[in-house]
Design an enzyme around this catalytic site. Structure first.
Site, PDB file in Angstrom:
ATOM      1  N   LYS A  14       0.827  -1.219   0.000  1.00 51.51           N
ATOM      2  CA  LYS A  14       0.000   0.000   0.000  1.00 51.51           C
ATOM      3  C   LYS A  14       0.861   1.268   0.000  1.00 51.51           C
ATOM      4  O   LYS A  14       0.615   2.184  -0.775  1.00 51.51           O
ATOM      5  CB  LYS A  14      -0.926   0.044   1.232  1.00 51.51           C
ATOM      6  CG  LYS A  14      -1.912  -1.101   1.330  1.00 51.51           C
ATOM      7  CD  LYS A  14      -2.872  -0.890   2.482  1.00 51.51           C
ATOM      8  CE  LYS A  14      -2.223  -0.852   3.853  1.00 51.51           C
ATOM      9  NZ  LYS A  14      -1.767  -2.170   4.354  1.00 51.51           N
ATOM     10  N   ARG A 145      -1.144  -9.076  13.288  1.00 57.27           N
ATOM     11  CA  ARG A 145      -1.636  -8.079  12.325  1.00 57.27           C
ATOM     12  C   ARG A 145      -2.463  -8.723  11.221  1.00 57.27           C
ATOM     13  O   ARG A 145      -3.463  -8.168  10.783  1.00 57.27           O
ATOM     14  CB  ARG A 145      -0.459  -7.312  11.718  1.00 57.27           C
ATOM     15  CG  ARG A 145       0.027  -6.201  12.644  1.00 57.27           C
ATOM     16  CD  ARG A 145       1.455  -5.816  12.384  1.00 57.27           C
ATOM     17  NE  ARG A 145       1.660  -5.156  11.111  1.00 57.27           N
ATOM     18  CZ  ARG A 145       2.818  -5.143  10.460  1.00 57.27           C
ATOM     19  NH1 ARG A 145       3.875  -5.782  10.959  1.00 57.27           N
ATOM     20  NH2 ARG A 145       2.939  -4.505   9.337  1.00 57.27           N
TER      21      ARG A 145
END
Ligand code: ADP
Length: 192
Positions: A14, A145
């Site tokens: 990202k 995560r």
């Protein structure tokens, strides 16, 4: 204005792709992770709070990040729009972003979802941990995560699919190849 959300699991690329998109389209890159890391580095109150969540691979409470974003959007720097990276990460954050933008007469134009296999994600994050030394890039935190991503963040895909703005892009291959596919999608938005 052009407002893009870049979406994907930790390690999906990202940040890398956001930089390139911001450069090409003249957008302001908003990375909540980067902002929080700067707060931690400056030992602010927000930084201390952020650290206690980030080091465990958990998300900060929605109200904290939403307030942060609200403040950021109120001081626009004359860019042609935003690329949101790492926000939204939960459905309530997605709802908040929609209403915040609406208040400014804006909307999310497209959500670019980078699709990467888990195995590849883990190996990228471990490698980044060695090179960049991010404290949350260690095996244990990476695992939590990813769990948090599937439990709390992935449902946003359905949220955006229902709004007809979800664009799934293969996030494996060279950085430039992936960027090429993203740019193609974005270009087709402005012409339709
Ligand atoms: P990555 O996508 O590799 O996990 P980020 O830099 O986007 O990296 O985020 C790092 C950490 O910052 C997250 O694990 C989380 O603790 C915190 N964080 C970033 N953005 C948000 C958000 N929108 N809501 C809650 N927590 C966030």
């Amino acid at each position: 204005m052009l407002n893009i959300v870049i979406f994907g699991a930790p390690g999906s690329g990202k940040g890398t792709q956001s930089e390139k998109i911001a450069g090409l389209y003249g957008l302001q890159h908003v990375s909540t992770g980067e902002i929080l890391r700067e707060e931690i580095a400056s030992s602010t109150e927000l930084g201390k709070l952020a650290d206690s969540y980030m080091s465990k691979g958990e998300l900060l409470p929605d109200c904290v990040v939403i307030e942060m974003l609200e403040e950021l959007l109120s001081k626009r720097n004359g860019s042609k729009g935003f690329i949101f990276d790492g926000f939204p990460r939960t459905v309530p954050q997605g709802e908040a972003l929609n209403s915040l933008l609406q208040r400014h007469g804006e909307k999310v134009n497209a959500v670019v979802s980078l699709e990467v296999e888990d195995e590849e994600l883990v190996s990228r994050l471990l490698k980044r941990g060695e090179i960049a030394g991010r404290v949350d890039d260690n095996r244990q935190t990476i695992e939590s995560r990813l769990k948090v991503y599937y439990r709390q963040t992935a449902p946003l895909k359905e949220f955006y699919r229902e709004q007809g703005i979800l664009e799934e892009i293969k996030g494996e291959g060279s950085i430039d190849e992936i960027f090429g596919s993203i740019a193609e999608k974005i270009d087709s938005l402005s012409t339709t």
